[in-house]
Design a protein around this motif. Structure first.
Motif, PDB file in Angstrom:
ATOM      1  N   PRO A 286       0.799  -1.238   0.000  1.00  8.91           N
ATOM      2  CA  PRO A 286       0.000   0.000   0.000  1.00  8.91           C
ATOM      3  C   PRO A 286       0.823   1.277   0.000  1.00  8.91           C
ATOM      4  N   LEU A 287       1.900   1.319   0.796  1.00  5.71           N
ATOM      5  CA  LEU A 287       2.721   2.535   0.842  1.00  5.71           C
ATOM      6  C   LEU A 287       3.558   2.681  -0.420  1.00  5.71           C
ATOM      7  N   THR A 288       4.283   1.647  -0.781  1.00  7.26           N
ATOM      8  CA  THR A 288       5.157   1.720  -1.955  1.00  7.26           C
ATOM      9  C   THR A 288       4.354   2.054  -3.201  1.00  7.26           C
ATOM     10  N   ARG A 289       3.154   1.485  -3.296  1.00  7.31           N
ATOM     11  CA  ARG A 289       2.295   1.712  -4.460  1.00  7.31           C
ATOM     12  C   ARG A 289       1.975   3.190  -4.639  1.00  7.31           C
ATOM     13  N   LEU A 290       1.799   3.933  -3.532  1.00  9.07           N
ATOM     14  CA  LEU A 290       1.487   5.357  -3.632  1.00  9.07           C
ATOM     15  C   LEU A 290       2.594   6.111  -4.355  1.00  9.07           C
ATOM     16  N   TYR A 291       3.852   5.781  -4.062  1.00  7.70           N
ATOM     17  CA  TYR A 291       4.967   6.444  -4.726  1.00  7.70           C
ATOM     18  C   TYR A 291       5.045   6.061  -6.208  1.00  7.70           C
ATOM     19  N   ASP A 292       4.725   4.794  -6.509  1.00  6.80           N
ATOM     20  CA  ASP A 292       4.709   4.364  -7.912  1.00  6.80           C
ATOM     21  C   ASP A 292       3.622   5.104  -8.689  1.00  6.80           C
ATOM     22  N   LEU A 293       2.443   5.240  -8.069  1.00  6.39           N
ATOM     23  CA  LEU A 293       1.348   5.941  -8.740  1.00  6.39           C
ATOM     24  C   LEU A 293       1.665   7.423  -8.908  1.00  6.39           C
ATOM     25  N   ASP A 294       2.348   8.008  -7.932  1.00  3.84           N
ATOM     26  CA  ASP A 294       2.770   9.411  -8.077  1.00  3.84           C
ATOM     27  C   ASP A 294       3.666   9.580  -9.307  1.00  3.84           C
ATOM     28  N   ASP A 297       1.542   9.427 -12.442  1.00  2.54           N
ATOM     29  CA  ASP A 297       0.816  10.691 -12.612  1.00  2.54           C
ATOM     30  C   ASP A 297       1.740  11.783 -13.145  1.00  2.54           C
ATOM     31  N   VAL A 316      -4.566   0.689 -12.560  1.00  2.00           N
ATOM     32  CA  VAL A 316      -3.796   1.923 -12.468  1.00  2.00           C
ATOM     33  C   VAL A 316      -4.256   2.851 -13.582  1.00  2.00           C
TER      34      VAL A 316
END
Length: 380
Positions: A286-294, A297, A316
């Motif tokens: 969950p945390l690492t995914r946020l940085y990947d999605l950033d 974007d 995604v």
């Protein structure tokens, strides 16, 4: 010319390359690898149990090239989940500067990966460890029963030879990479634990192959002139392996780079042009995914690169290649399906450029088993 290691350089079926065959066979070679480990469990655990009883044991995951990247993928996960010191150290680093990487004060388990098991650095690293470390044991994981590492018959060593079909005949390592990675994960993370997950892993690889092969051909046809692979955590090692696959199979015609999504902003992002493809391995954490999605974007907002493709197990934004049914899998299990799109894309780029995938380096200056390495004596 590259050396001939097999009776026939032509795979069954004639026209199909060994490279493609070995990519597609990974679901079966993963299952076969785990079955072999299950059958050999008593001997493996008998060798490891006294070593793992040492609280200060250092575990070194060692190899050269693709074999080194196995360690880079696994070391962070194994360190976190086993509570042990697990480090990825390339044999090419050990041989060049053994005094920096071999610690005589620590009992050491050196895990050596080798498709052929005969690379000069692989053999020399083991010899250096024996000469310099008062307490060292060797776990050899290899695909070649006739290789130099497989023929080691020392009291401080245990050799695991994987099924013959994992000994890739093509230039680039594909099924040998995934099989040796699964073997190390199973042996060091728990054979029973992987037994419960190997079918889901193999099924995810099968499903990814079905969706990725046509997409890889479509992407290759877009003729990108450079490609970047990004991954966090265990996927940073995978990004490095993906970058190498494309370099190898195109004979260096398409420059590549790799990084973590967070690290990419710190200068490496300047590589991006309108003809750059960026592939992002998206984490399920969950945390690492946020940085990947950033990062996804940001790349979409920049509008500067030719294409951004996410390799993901959950939905995604933007263009993505999804691994079906893997939304709940841990990142360590996603290593196996995630590498497939990169392997197939490299194969399709090789074909588009008119290369011969099984022997892409026509000049013979780069070979299936590395040549031209002189091993120099190291000072005691």
């Amino acid at each position: 010319m590259p050396e001939t290691l097999f009776a026939s350089d032509q795979p069954p079926g004639g026209a199909e390359s060994w490279t493609r065959r070995e990519i597609l066979q990974q679901p079966s070679t993963l299952r076969a690898t785990q079955a072999l480990l299950r059958a050999s469990r008593a001997a493996i655990e008998g060798f490891l149990a006294p070593l793992l009883a040492k609280h200060d044991l250092r575990v070194m995951l060692c190899g050269a090239g693709t074999s080194a990247f196995i360690g880079e993928c696994l070391a962070p996960w194994l360190s976190a989940t086993t509570g042990r010191c697990v480090e990825a150290v390339a044999t090419t680093d050990i041989v060049a500067a053994p005094q920096l990487y071999l610690d005589p004060a620590r009992p050491t388990l050196m895990v050596s990966f080798g498709r052929s098991g005969s690379s000069p650095e692989s053999v020399a690293a083991v010899d250096l460890a024996d000469a310099r470390l008062p307490s060292v044991h060797h776990l050899v994981i290899t695909c070649n029963a006739a290789g130099a590492l497989a023929r080691r018959n020392a009291a401080n060593s245990h050799v695991v030879v994987l099924p013959e079909e994992t000994h890739d005949r093509a230039f680039a390592m594909t099924s040998s990479f995934s099989a040796m990675m699964l073997a190390a994960l199973s042996i060091l993370g728990g054979i029973d634990t992987i037994d419960a997950r190997v079918e889901a892993i193999a099924d995810a690889v099968s499903a990814t192959i079905a969706g990725a092969e046509p997409r890889a051909a479509t992407l290759a046809a877009r003729e990108f002139d450079r490609v970047v692979y990004l991954g966090s955590g265990v996927f940073q090692g995978l990004a490095r392996e993906a970058a190498l696959k494309l370099l190898e199979l195109t004979d260096g015609a398409i420059p590549t780079a790799f990084d973590s999504p967070l690290g990419f902003r710190h200068g490496p992002k300047t590589i991006v042009t309108p003809r750059t493809l960026i592939m992002v391995f998206v984490s399920n954490d969950p945390l690492t995914r946020l940085y990947d999605l950033d990062m996804l974007d940001e790349l979409h907002a920049d509008g500067r690169c030719g294409a951004v493709v996410a390799i993901a197990a959950q939905d995604v934004p933007g263009e993505a290649l999804l691994v079906p049914g893997a939304g709940g899998q841990a990142d360590i299990d996603l290593l196996f399906p995630y590498i497939v799109p990169a392997q197939l894309f490299a194969l399709q780029c090789s074909l588009r450029l008119g290369r011969t995938p099984d022997r892409p380096n026509a000049s013979g200056t780069v070979n299936r088993v590395v040549q031209g390495v002189r091993i120099h004596p190291a000072a005691a």
